[in-house]
Design an enzyme around this catalytic site. Structure first.
Site, PDB file in Angstrom:
ATOM      1  N   ARG A 124       2.184  11.312  12.307  1.00 46.72           N
ATOM      2  CA  ARG A 124       2.840  10.316  11.449  1.00 46.72           C
ATOM      3  C   ARG A 124       3.147  10.860  10.049  1.00 46.72           C
ATOM      4  NH1 ARG A 124      -2.695   7.518  11.896  1.00 46.72           N
ATOM      5  NH2 ARG A 124      -3.728   7.861   9.905  1.00 46.72           N
ATOM      6  N   ASP A 125       3.692   9.986   9.244  1.00 46.17           N
ATOM      7  CA  ASP A 125       3.905  10.200   7.810  1.00 46.17           C
ATOM      8  C   ASP A 125       4.877  11.352   7.510  1.00 46.17           C
ATOM      9  OD1 ASP A 125       1.982   8.240   7.774  1.00 46.17           O
ATOM     10  OD2 ASP A 125       0.424   9.433   6.804  1.00 46.17           O
ATOM     11  N   TRP A 142       0.830  -1.202   0.000  1.00 46.89           N
ATOM     12  CA  TRP A 142       0.000   0.000   0.000  1.00 46.89           C
ATOM     13  C   TRP A 142       0.865   1.252   0.000  1.00 46.89           C
ATOM     14  CZ3 TRP A 142       0.552  -3.410   3.933  1.00 46.89           C
ATOM     15  CH2 TRP A 142       0.600  -2.984   5.262  1.00 46.89           C
ATOM     16  N   ASP A 143       0.824   2.122   0.996  1.00 49.32           N
ATOM     17  CA  ASP A 143       1.506   3.427   0.890  1.00 49.32           C
ATOM     18  C   ASP A 143       2.926   3.279   0.332  1.00 49.32           C
ATOM     19  OD1 ASP A 143      -0.729   3.933   2.410  1.00 49.32           O
ATOM     20  OD2 ASP A 143       0.290   5.206   3.850  1.00 49.32           O
ATOM     21  N   GLU A 172      -3.708  12.950   5.637  1.00 50.49           N
ATOM     22  CA  GLU A 172      -2.664  11.935   5.619  1.00 50.49           C
ATOM     23  C   GLU A 172      -1.587  12.221   4.582  1.00 50.49           C
ATOM     24  OE1 GLU A 172      -4.226   8.245   7.481  1.00 50.49           O
ATOM     25  OE2 GLU A 172      -5.265   8.168   5.568  1.00 50.49           O
ATOM     26  N   ALA A 184       3.941   4.962   7.212  1.00 48.48           N
ATOM     27  CA  ALA A 184       4.514   5.685   6.068  1.00 48.48           C
ATOM     28  C   ALA A 184       5.545   6.748   6.436  1.00 48.48           C
ATOM     29  CB  ALA A 184       3.393   6.312   5.259  1.00 48.48           C
TER      30      ALA A 184
END
Ligand code: FRU
Length: 431
Positions: free
Chosen positions: A203-204, A54-55, A276, A124
């Site tokens: 996050r990310d 995914w990501d 996100e 991520a």
């Protein structure tokens, strides 16, 4: 044609402009010709059927360009065994590296870490190739000292490893030094304990160097503290639980290991809980800030699909205006609302390309909860778990328009010409 990206908004709090995605702007969100991707269907290209993928993000240089290591391009993805139910993949996510010489045929270079990564699992991030050194920014999700699964999120980096290449591919190897770089301060960024609504986010991380100033930044997904205020009625209080923001830290020396929290670049209080994978693409002097968001993270009274949302400013600090008036840049067709997610934009000549993963195809339900109700075999059968067709996007000041799609797993080099645009591929109806 490109056009100048000027804005005349006033500076906001903290002496810097603080942009907000407002309910009025978000009220204009809707599927229209130009923001709806073509139907993708089941994967036509799935080079790694044993993995859920995914990501995904690319190894980039300090200037945001796609880096090459001896002719190889590197992509990093969250992955899990395809034996798992797709919904459980986030609980065991592991970052793997894939490499390609031509941006079409990819090879698996294996998991990047050898067991020492922070968190119970890794979510991520972004990857920087600087002077031969690799910096892997990631989200350390969950406390490694807890027995049960936890949702604490910290921004971390791994450095000190090496990447080498030969005719067969690349080898990315440790030993890595893992460090926590950032945690929420409870003042500008909400902590887990302060969170009143859905799970908080922190996050990310996304490395970004501003070409205008040379200043080095790390963007990330977070929430701003939005406590209940005296006098708030129940509805206002509930709306304020949706408090997503794009966080930012700066490294005054440019050192990728040393960051200071700064006030958020943009918030979505009363609009959306999750902004996100924030990232910026600079095109023709405009700063395009992109985030992904879900149908279920919009605040009561605001509706939007799973999609890529974007904002534009004439300088990195903002103020940012929502693209296309509402912020919606790209979404899935109404008959396949969850077909792709986690779009990552990168510049390619006069276009911007959007890479994402195939989520649930051929599924007409209206929520991901409905997916979880399906028999397990169906959940597996309908989950793509591989990269989606790469979308082509025209950007023109405050407006964007989807132009079509390239194959799945297609990451063209910056100087590679693209096929002529065939806009008939893109639905032009209102939905
Ligand atoms: C987006 C996302 C990211 C997070 C990851 C976890 O798809 O929610 O924000 O890092 O997935 O799997």
């Amino acid at each position: 044609m490109w056009r100048d990206c000027m804005d005349d908004s006033l500076p906001g709090a903290d002496g810097r402009p603080r942009s907000r995605w407002t309910r009025e702007q978000a009220a204009g969100i809707g599927r229209r010709g130009g923001n709806v991707a073509p139907v993708a269907g089941p994967p036509t290209v799935d080079p790694f059927p044993d993995l859920h993928i995914w990501d995904t993000w690319l190894l980039r240089d300090r200037h945001g360009g796609i880096a090459e290591v001896d002719g190889w391009r590197l992509a990093f993805s969250l992955t899990a065994s395809a034996d798992l139910l797709p919904g459980t993949r986030h609980d065991v996510a592991e970052i793997r590296c894939f490499c390609s010489r031509d941006g079409s045929e990819w090879r698996d270079a294996g998991p990047v870490f050898d067991g020492g990564a922070l968190g119970q699992r890794q979510w991520a991030g972004s990857a920087l190739y600087d002077d031969g050194d690799v910096y892997l920014f990631y989200t350390a999700a969950g406390r490694e000292d807890a027995d049960e699964l936890t949702y604490t999120q910290r921004i971390a980096v791994a450095h000190g490893g090496s990447v080498t290449a030969d005719a067969d591919g690349v080898e990315i190897a440790g030993p890595w030094t893992h460090e926590t770089l950032l945690e929420p301060d409870g003042d500008r960024y909400e902590t887990e304990a302060q969170s009143r609504g859905m799970t908080y986010t922190f996050r990310d991380p996304w490395f970004f160097e501003d070409p205008a100033s040379g200043e080095t930044h790390l963007l990330f997904e977070a929430n701003v503290p939005a406590p209940e205020r005296d006098g708030d009625d129940a509805a206002t209080s509930e709306r304020r639980e949706f408090n997503g923001c794009v966080g930012v830290a700066a490294s005054p020396t440019g050192d990728p290991l040393s960051w200071e929290l700064r006030p958020p670049l943009l918030d979505a209080v009363e609009v959306n809980q999750e902004l996100e994978r924030p990232h910026v693409v600079v095109a023709d002097g405009c700063y395009y800030l992109f985030v992904c968001s879900h149908v279920h993270t919009f605040a009561p009274g605001v509706a939007g699909p799973d999609g890529l949302y974007g904002f534009v400013a004439d300088r990195f600090e903002g103020p940012y205006r929502p693209l296309n008036g509402s912020g919606l840049v790209a979404t899935n067709p109404s008959g396949a609302r969850f077909q792709a997610y986690s779009w990552m934009a990168f510049a390619h000549g006069e276009e911007v390309l959007l890479q994402s993963f195939l989520n649930y195809h051929d599924f007409a339900g209206d929520s991901l909860d409905a997916v979880a109700e399906l028999p397990e075999a169906e959940q597996r059968a309908r989950f793509g778990g591989t990269l989606a067709p790469t979308l082509r996007l025209a950007v023109d000041g405050d407006e964007t328009r989807l132009l079509g799609a390239l194959d799945a797993w297609r990451i063209p080099a910056p100087d590679e010409p693209l096929p002529p645009v065939d806009e008939s591929e893109v639905p032009d109806d209102d939905f």
